[in-house]
Design an enzyme around this catalytic site. Structure first.
Site, short mmCIF file in Angstrom:
data_model
loop_
_atom_site.label_atom_id
_atom_site.label_comp_id
_atom_site.label_asym_id
_atom_site.label_seq_id
_atom_site.Cartn_x
_atom_site.Cartn_y
_atom_site.Cartn_z
CB CYS A 7 1.35 -20.46 -4.41
SG CYS A 7 0.95 -21.60 -4.43
CB CYS A 10 3.61 -20.95 -7.36
SG CYS A 10 1.78 -20.95 -8.20
CG ASP A 33 1.78 -35.17 0.61
OD1 ASP A 33 0.35 -34.42 0.48
OD2 ASP A 33 2.36 -34.39 2.43
CG HIS A 49 -1.93 -19.99 -8.30
ND1 HIS A 49 -1.18 -20.93 -7.21
CD2 HIS A 49 -2.82 -19.63 -8.11
CE1 HIS A 49 -2.29 -20.40 -6.38
NE2 HIS A 49 -3.18 -19.90 -7.23
CG ASN A 93 -8.51 -33.25 0.32
OD1 ASN A 93 -9.21 -34.14 0.12
ND2 ASN A 93 -7.14 -32.88 0.99
N GLY A 99 -11.02 -29.89 3.10
CA GLY A 99 -10.36 -29.94 4.09
C GLY A 99 -8.72 -29.37 3.43
CG HIS A 104 -0.84 -24.48 -6.96
ND1 HIS A 104 -0.38 -24.04 -7.46
CD2 HIS A 104 -1.35 -25.79 -7.94
CE1 HIS A 104 0.17 -24.43 -8.55
NE2 HIS A 104 -0.42 -25.69 -8.76
CG HIS A 106 -3.53 -30.47 -4.31
ND1 HIS A 106 -3.25 -28.94 -3.66
CD2 HIS A 106 -3.68 -30.85 -3.15
CE1 HIS A 106 -3.76 -29.12 -2.28
NE2 HIS A 106 -4.25 -29.90 -1.57
CG HIS A 108 -3.99 -35.33 -1.75
ND1 HIS A 108 -2.79 -35.45 -0.56
CD2 HIS A 108 -4.96 -34.36 -1.48
CE1 HIS A 108 -3.31 -34.67 0.24
NE2 HIS A 108 -4.54 -33.64 -0.64
P1 AMP Z 1 -4.04 -30.37 1.58
O1 AMP Z 1 -4.72 -30.29 2.27
O2 AMP Z 1 -5.76 -31.27 0.30
O3 AMP Z 1 -4.57 -29.10 1.33
O4 AMP Z 1 -2.90 -30.90 1.35
C1 AMP Z 1 -1.59 -30.24 1.06
C2 AMP Z 1 -0.62 -31.76 1.30
O5 AMP Z 1 0.61 -30.64 1.11
C3 AMP Z 1 -0.68 -32.25 2.31
O6 AMP Z 1 -0.83 -33.37 2.82
C4 AMP Z 1 0.92 -31.77 3.06
O7 AMP Z 1 1.57 -33.14 3.87
C5 AMP Z 1 1.70 -31.39 1.18
N1 AMP Z 1 2.90 -30.54 1.42
C6 AMP Z 1 2.23 -29.15 2.49
N2 AMP Z 1 3.32 -29.41 2.10
C7 AMP Z 1 4.94 -29.98 1.46
C8 AMP Z 1 5.83 -29.75 0.75
N3 AMP Z 1 6.55 -28.48 0.91
N4 AMP Z 1 6.36 -30.84 -0.49
C9 AMP Z 1 5.93 -32.15 -0.06
N5 AMP Z 1 4.51 -32.00 0.79
C10 AMP Z 1 3.67 -30.41 1.25
ZN ZN Z 2 0.10 -22.01 -6.79
#
Ligand code: AMP
Ligand code: ZN
Length: 122
Positions: A7, A10, A33, A49, A93, A99, A104, A106, A108
């Site tokens: 993950c 994680c 992000d 997680h 999301n 979306g 994991h 989160h 935004h």
């Molecule tokens: P979601 O579509 O809500 O699952 O959003 C996942 C978010 O994680 C997206 O906005 C990506 O730009 C962000 N993301 C993916 N990998 C990384 C990373 N290594 N560092 C920072 N943000 C990330």
């Molecule tokens: Zn995780």
């Protein structure tokens, strides 16, 4: 604390994948992000997680409460202007049709000078 192998979030919370850290305590981690949709765009995650909001249960109530209390404080620290003229969005999301790409859970947190939503409906 539960972690899921492979993950990415994680690994970010554990520091094994680098990120631009916004905040950390024993339960929570926040980082910018990598593909921001707004001038301020960071992600707030539990270190444990939890795959998505669809997996949240009563045992997570205190943790989610902490996330909701912390997000506005971090939003201001990261450059969002104060309520009511300023403000921010919290977006969670959930699932494929919601979306969600990283499984994991989160938040935004998005803000800063508008317009920034016209190209990216959230
Ligand atoms: P979601 O579509 O809500 O699952 O959003 C996942 C978010 O994680 C997206 O906005 C990506 O730009 C962000 N993301 C993916 N990998 C990384 C990373 N290594 N560092 C920072 N943000 C990330
Ligand atoms: Zn995780």
């Amino acid at each position: 604390m539960s972690h899921s192998e492979n993950c990415i979030f994680c690994k970010i919370a554990a520091g094994s994948i680098p990120s631009r850290k916004v905040y950390e305590d024993d339960e929570l981690f926040a980082f910018d992000d990598i593909h921001p949709w707004a001038p301020v765009h960071f992600l707030l995650i539990p270190k444990a997680h939890i795959a998505s909001m669809a997996q949240v249960g009563p045992e997570h109530a205190a943790l989610l409460g902490r996330m909701l209390v912390l997000a506005p404080q971090l939003a201001l620290q990261q450059g969002c202007q104060p309520y009511p003229e300023g403000g921010f969005r919290i977006v969670v999301n959930t699932g494929a049709l919601g979306g969600q790409e990283v499984h994991h859970m989160h938040f935004h947190v998005l803000g800063g000078p508008r317009p920034w939503l016209k190209d990216r409906p959230v």
